[in-house]
Design an enzyme around this catalytic site. Structure first.
Site, short mmCIF file in Angstrom:
data_model
loop_
_atom_site.label_atom_id
_atom_site.label_comp_id
_atom_site.label_asym_id
_atom_site.label_seq_id
_atom_site.Cartn_x
_atom_site.Cartn_y
_atom_site.Cartn_z
N CYS A 1 0.77 -1.09 -0.07
CA CYS A 1 0.04 0.08 0.09
C CYS A 1 0.73 1.22 0.00
O CYS A 1 1.81 1.48 0.90
CB CYS A 1 -0.94 -0.19 1.24
N CYS B 1 0.30 3.43 3.29
CA CYS B 1 0.91 2.75 4.12
C CYS B 1 2.57 2.89 4.15
O CYS B 1 3.23 3.46 5.27
CB CYS B 1 0.94 1.45 4.50
#
Length: 479
Positions: free
Chosen positions: A178, A181
């Site tokens: 991600c 993230c």
């Protein structure tokens, strides 16, 4: 002079009279007269009912909708495996209009994934609740808790021990792939270090933690994590709080992800001493009683090809579409206003091609289930406008939309979703109500009376002639 005129009028008499002494009444004639009277009465009543009934005239024309008229699209669809936390509806059309995350005329409601029943208030109605909390101190045995590196991710083995040791645990559920993230990671590490320097392990007040959802998929599924990063706040080992409606909710953070904002969150959580929502800003609640979501509402769209696009999306989050199940149940999906029973009956009766029982809502009650995750469903709808123009009130025209539906499912690697694509037919069916002219009824009455009288009169004459002939034959044989 007057006598000559009267004499001439007598010569043009179509209805010349026979002297009564030259006529003869017969049994057959009486019977036929009664039959004629009954038959004429029956035909008069039938013709009168036909005269009073409305007739319709149907024809197909190019759509005569006023310029700028909008099409109403109504829907009620349940997604058993799609969380309302990230569920969105986007609307677009062929001329470039696009509305993202439509909420004004759409209501999202958390539902049970099995029964599809509503388990709480609509998402738009959620308010910050005054939850219940437990002030009791949790007993803890230090021998069961080892020294550890606070930068290491939690897993299924270490989860319970950390939840027992700390009053508050702020957890970042992330996925290594991600991008959001990855952007958050250095900030989270810095905040983690700063907080644990201020609140050491022995304090037991707060812990900043993270969980890799790729390596610990079961743990993330257990906490209904559907997008990354998801920051949840656990109080005494649970992120479960109860609002004033008695509904169980997750306590989640949706604020800024800067070091200042995250540090403020941790400080507030630490000061709150494990009491949720006591001074914790930017913390919101999400229902955890059901994992499904119901969309109900309507949109007003231009009469051009368009698409309703249901998917999972949220700003600053990455959704794992490969593990997304977009199976859905359509409770209703129709165009325009739902016709009243009277109008529905008129449409079924007057439509030139006839209508089936599900003509206005072909998808109602249908379930579309995928045997694998990551699938996209597409429904292609072609709709035709039927307009009925009442005879008595030309301004009381009402419209109804009939549509056909074709559906299919295919695998997508990047974006699982459900699409309803609709297209308006350029042809409009127009049905005009009209009544029969009075002269039609008068003509029919004359035809009925005259026709029956003439036909049965001829029959009576034939019967009488046959009897007369038989008498002559009998007299001839006697002579």
């Amino acid at each position: 002079m007057a006598r000559k005129i009267v004499s001439k009028l007598r010569h043009v008499d179509f209805y010349r009279k026979i002297p009564s002494d030259l006529t003869e009444a017969t049994l057959a004639g009486g019977s036929l007269s009664i039959a004629a009277a009954v038959f004429i009465a029956f035909l008069v009543v039938a013709e009168f009912k036909s005269f009073m009934a409305l007739e319709t005239e149907s024809h197909m024309v190019v759509d005569r909708s006023p310029p700028g008229e909008l099409l109403r699209v109504n829907f009620n669809i349940s997604f058993p495996a799609l969380s309302c936390e990230y569920a969105t509806l986007d609307v677009s059309d062929a001329i470039g209009s696009k509305k993202l995350n439509l909420t004004k005329t759409v209501r999202k409601t958390v539902i049970d994934e099995v029964s599809l029943r509503r388990v709480g208030r609509s998402v738009e109605d959620f308010q910050r609740p005054e939850p219940k909390y437990d002030d009791a101190v949790v007993d803890f045995d230090d021998e069961d808790f080892d020294e550890e590196d606070f930068k290491q991710s939690l897993n299924e083995k270490t989860w319970d021990a950390h939840m027992k040791h700390y009053d508050v645990v702020v957890v970042n559920f992330f996925a290594p792939w991600c991008s959001w993230c990855q952007q958050l990671s250095p900030t989270w590490e810095a905040v983690t270090q700063a907080i644990h320097e201020k609140y050491p392990e022995s304090d037991g007040r707060i812990r900043m933690a993270k969980v890799d959802c790729v390596a610990n998929k079961k743990l993330c599924v257990e906490h209904q994590i559907t997008a990354y990063p998801s920051i949840r706040i656990f109080i005494h080992g649970s992120d479960d709080v109860t609002n004033v409606m008695g509904q169980h909710m997750h306590l989640a953070y949706y604020g800024d992800r800067t070091m200042e904002a995250l540090t403020r969150l941790a400080e507030q959580a630490a000061v709150a001493q494990g009491k949720p929502h006591h001074g914790i800003t930017q913390a919101s609640t999400v229902s955890q009683e059901g994992s499904g979501c119901n969309f109900q509402g309507m949109i007003l769209a231009k009469k051009v090809p368009g698409t309703l696009h249901f998917s999972a999306r949220a700003p600053g989050h990455s959704v794992d579409y490969m593990n997304m199940n977009m199976s859905h149940h359509v409770h209703h999906f129709y165009f325009g206003n739902k016709p009243t029973p009277r109008r529905r009956k008129a449409l079924v009766q007057y439509h030139p091609l006839g209508l089936t029982s599900d003509w206005s809502d072909k998808l109602s009650g249908m379930a579309f289930v995928s045997n694998y995750v990551g699938a996209t469903f597409e429904h292609y709808l072609q709709t035709v406008l039927t307009s009925i123009q009442p005879k008595k009130n030309k301004w009381a025209r009402f419209d109804a939309y009939e549509y056909t539906a074709q559906s299919h499912t295919y695998d997508t690697a990047d974006h699982a979703s459900v699409k309803f694509t609709y297209k308006m037919s350029p042809i409009q069916i127009v049905v005009n109500e009209k009544s029969k002219p009075l002269y039609h009824f008068i003509t029919a009455m004359c035809a009925v009376v005259g026709g029956v009288f003439t036909v049965l009169g001829m029959l009576d004459s034939a019967v009488y002639s046959a009897k007369s002939l038989k008498k002559k034959v009998d007299l001839g044989k006697q002579g």
